[in-house]
Scaffold this active site. Structure first.
Site, PDB file in Angstrom:
ATOM      1  N   ARG A 114      42.036  33.724  53.430  1.00 12.88           N
ATOM      2  CA  ARG A 114      43.146  34.022  52.529  1.00 12.88           C
ATOM      3  C   ARG A 114      43.379  35.530  52.553  1.00 12.88           C
ATOM      4  NH1 ARG A 114      43.095  35.126  46.384  1.00 12.88           N
ATOM      5  NH2 ARG A 114      45.313  35.278  46.008  1.00 12.88           N
ATOM      6  N   HIS A 145      50.618  39.792  46.356  1.00  8.04           N
ATOM      7  CA  HIS A 145      49.377  40.189  45.682  1.00  8.04           C
ATOM      8  C   HIS A 145      49.595  41.606  45.136  1.00  8.04           C
ATOM      9  CE1 HIS A 145      44.833  39.193  45.572  1.00  8.04           C
ATOM     10  NE2 HIS A 145      44.990  40.283  44.846  1.00  8.04           N
ATOM     11  N   GLU A 188      47.677  35.647  40.755  1.00  6.51           N
ATOM     12  CA  GLU A 188      47.375  36.007  39.367  1.00  6.51           C
ATOM     13  C   GLU A 188      48.545  36.638  38.616  1.00  6.51           C
ATOM     14  OE1 GLU A 188      43.864  38.443  39.201  1.00  6.51           O
ATOM     15  OE2 GLU A 188      42.564  36.814  39.822  1.00  6.51           O
ATOM     16  N   ASN A 236      41.438  31.517  40.428  1.00  3.47           N
ATOM     17  CA  ASN A 236      40.454  32.592  40.571  1.00  3.47           C
ATOM     18  C   ASN A 236      39.594  32.606  39.320  1.00  3.47           C
ATOM     19  OD1 ASN A 236      41.867  33.211  42.868  1.00  3.47           O
ATOM     20  ND2 ASN A 236      42.685  35.151  42.134  1.00  3.47           N
ATOM     21  N   TYR A 245      36.297  34.457  37.444  1.00  2.00           N
ATOM     22  CA  TYR A 245      35.280  35.509  37.407  1.00  2.00           C
ATOM     23  C   TYR A 245      34.380  35.411  36.180  1.00  2.00           C
ATOM     24  CZ  TYR A 245      37.449  37.664  41.414  1.00  2.00           C
ATOM     25  OH  TYR A 245      37.916  37.878  42.682  1.00  2.00           O
ATOM     26  N   GLU A 285      39.435  32.660  44.551  1.00  5.95           N
ATOM     27  CA  GLU A 285      38.602  33.869  44.447  1.00  5.95           C
ATOM     28  C   GLU A 285      37.440  33.596  43.516  1.00  5.95           C
ATOM     29  OE1 GLU A 285      40.482  37.541  43.194  1.00  5.95           O
ATOM     30  OE2 GLU A 285      42.229  37.151  44.461  1.00  5.95           O
TER      31      GLU A 285
HETATM   32  C1  FCB Z   1      41.202  39.726  41.034  1.00  2.00           C
HETATM   33  C2  FCB Z   1      42.209  40.197  42.069  1.00  2.00           C
HETATM   34  C3  FCB Z   1      41.585  40.698  43.341  1.00  2.00           C
HETATM   35  C4  FCB Z   1      40.325  41.498  43.079  1.00  2.00           C
HETATM   36  C5  FCB Z   1      39.386  40.739  42.157  1.00  2.00           C
HETATM   37  C6  FCB Z   1      38.085  41.450  41.892  1.00  2.00           C
HETATM   38  O1  FCB Z   1      41.778  39.765  39.770  1.00  2.00           O
HETATM   39  O2  FCB Z   1      43.100  39.143  42.407  1.00  2.00           O
HETATM   40  O3  FCB Z   1      42.550  41.442  44.029  1.00  2.00           O
HETATM   41  O4  FCB Z   1      40.642  42.748  42.635  1.00  2.00           O
HETATM   42  O5  FCB Z   1      40.031  40.484  40.950  1.00  2.00           O
END
Ligand code: FCB
Length: 441
Positions: free
Chosen positions: A75, A119, A164, A287, A289, A349
């Site tokens: 990607r 992006h 995002e 995504n 985190y 992600e």
């Molecule tokens: C996300 C972004 C990516 C990167 C990660 C750590 O929010 O999409 O570009 O910066 O965080």
């Protein structure tokens, strides 16, 4: 690592401004991130993406790293200002040549290209006309999507429209910590609608050009109220509507969530827009985190919620809490919320920043990253066991890169980049993932 279903799409992710560099080459126009990064005080230590990982010149080596890693997919994102330097009209063939060559090289190594069309590096000319506050940007986005698909669509069949949009809205337009650096708070809401409109129009343009799998990538988070009281519950519900629902509900249910702050009768929502936004997608990129712990706002807070720290768990170098179970919670929660309307999911992600210092033998022992990936993959596997339709997983990121307002201070890569020499060194996590993938069905 547990076995994932056969055909599960393993990949890694990057983004144009974060890796390419070569900002003045081959007719590329200016992006809002060039402007922002060159504005004093915006990015830590004044770092910019002018050179970044020099991927624009070193891509053959990066494709080799991908091939050797054994991922099935890559990607990456396409820089709109390389393709249309002014954001509309004239097309720059040399910009398209770059991605054309990249796609060919990926396919030759057996790696499926999964481009993201936006992006965050909007052409500056469009920002000068209002950026995503301007409805016209949605139409320009669809026009650009068509231009790219006309060139690559004979080989690329999987596409991601936006990355995002919540983060671009919040950081770029509401708080001003990302480009274009506007701090409009809730007045930024048209940006959400126009991004979604652009997404829907682009889905249609891509389909018309033979795309078989079109998705959007949203940043989603499980939201946890800080305490048992009703004030925290209300604040958490508002945050959830803003962070998750604002971009998923209109696509999957045809309306904005009431608590998101988006007025149903907003003048910028035109008749027919929600039909365009609801154009079916083939899959949903997520995504993940971290979860978010939300409490009621303090008396002087400009926001209807407060984001509170999550205590008692490890943290990444960025200070983000490491909560692998949040990924399972998110998957299962989305299925419960949207039921049959939830498309198949790809985790587009997931990853962490660590403090990676090479040892005397030039090896990077990033055990924390291996733990992070391993534990999140186990949590994801559990969600699949519980019946959530997850089709793939992409690590952020192939290599260390420009981490937005943090510049080069956060290293998310499986591969270390020495920014003085541009030397790439696979870290222990790269070797770990390579072995793990070789053992998958
Ligand atoms: C996300 C972004 C990516 C990167 C990660 C750590 O929010 O999409 O570009 O910066 O965080």
């Amino acid at each position: 690592m547990p076995s994932f279903p056969p055909g599960f799409l393993w990949g890694v992710s990057t983004a144009s401004y974060q890796i390419e560099g070569a900002v003045h080459e081959d007719g590329r126009g200016q992006s809002i991130w060039d402007t922002f990064a060159h504005t004093p005080g915006r990015v830590r230590d004044g770092d910019t993406g002018d050179v970044a990982c020099d991927h624009y010149h070193r891509w053959p080596e990066d494709v080799e790293l991908l091939g050797d890693l054994g991922v099935r997919a890559y990607r990456f994102s396409i820089a709109w200002p390389r393709v249309q330097p002014d954001g509309s009209g004239a097309v720059n063939p040399r910009g398209l040549d770059f991605y054309d060559n990249l796609v060919d090289a990926l396919l030759a190594r057996g790696v499926i290209p999964v481009p993201t069309l936006f992006h965050w590096d909007l052409p500056q000319a469009l920002e000068d006309a209002g950026g995503w506050l301007n409805r016209d940007t949605a139409y320009r986005f669809a026009e650009y999507a068509a231009v790219v698909a006309d060139r690559l669509g004979d080989r690329v069949t999987r596409w991601i429209t936006l990355n995002e949009p919540i983060v671009h809205l919040a950081e770029g337009y509401a708080f001003g910590t990302h480009a274009p650096g506007r701090a409009l708070m809730f007045d930024a809401l048209p940006v959400a609608h126009h991004q979604l409109l652009g997404h829907g129009l682009a889905v249609r343009a891509l389909r018309a050009r033979g795309a078989t799998e079109v998705m959007i990538t949203n940043n989603c988070t499980p939201v946890r109220p800080a305490g048992p009281g009703p004030e925290d519950a209300t604040a958490a519900a508002i945050y959830d509507a803003f962070h998750n629902g604002l971009f998923l509900d209109p696509m999957l249910t045809g309306r904005y969530p009431e608590l998101s702050g988006m007025p149903a009768d907003a003048p910028f929502i035109h008749d027919g827009d929600l039909d365009i936004i609801g154009t079916p997608v083939d899959a949903l990129g997520i995504n993940y985190y971290q979860p978010n712990r939300i409490g009621a706002p303090g008396a002087d807070s400009p926001l209807p919620f407060e984001i509170l720290p999550i205590e008692g768990v490890p943290q990444t170098a960025f200070g983000w809490p490491v909560v692998p179970g949040g990924l399972r919670e998110l998957m299962v929660g989305l299925r419960a919320r949207y039921g049959a309307a939830l498309p198949p999911i790809y985790i587009t992600e997931n990853g962490c920043s660590t403090v990676d210092v090479p040892d005397a033998d030039d090896r990077v022992h990033d055990a924390a990253r291996i733990d992070y990936l391993d534990s999140h993959l186990r949590a994801l596997h559990q969600a699949i066991d519980e019946g959530v339709d997850v089709r793939g997983y992409f690590v952020w990121s192939l290599m260390d890169n420009f981490e937005w307002e943090e510049g080069y201070h956060q290293r998310f890569g499986l591969v270390r980049v020495d920014y003085d020499t541009q030397r790439r060194t696979p870290k222990d996590s790269y070797e770990w993932l390579r072995s793990a993938l070789a053992a998958q069905p």
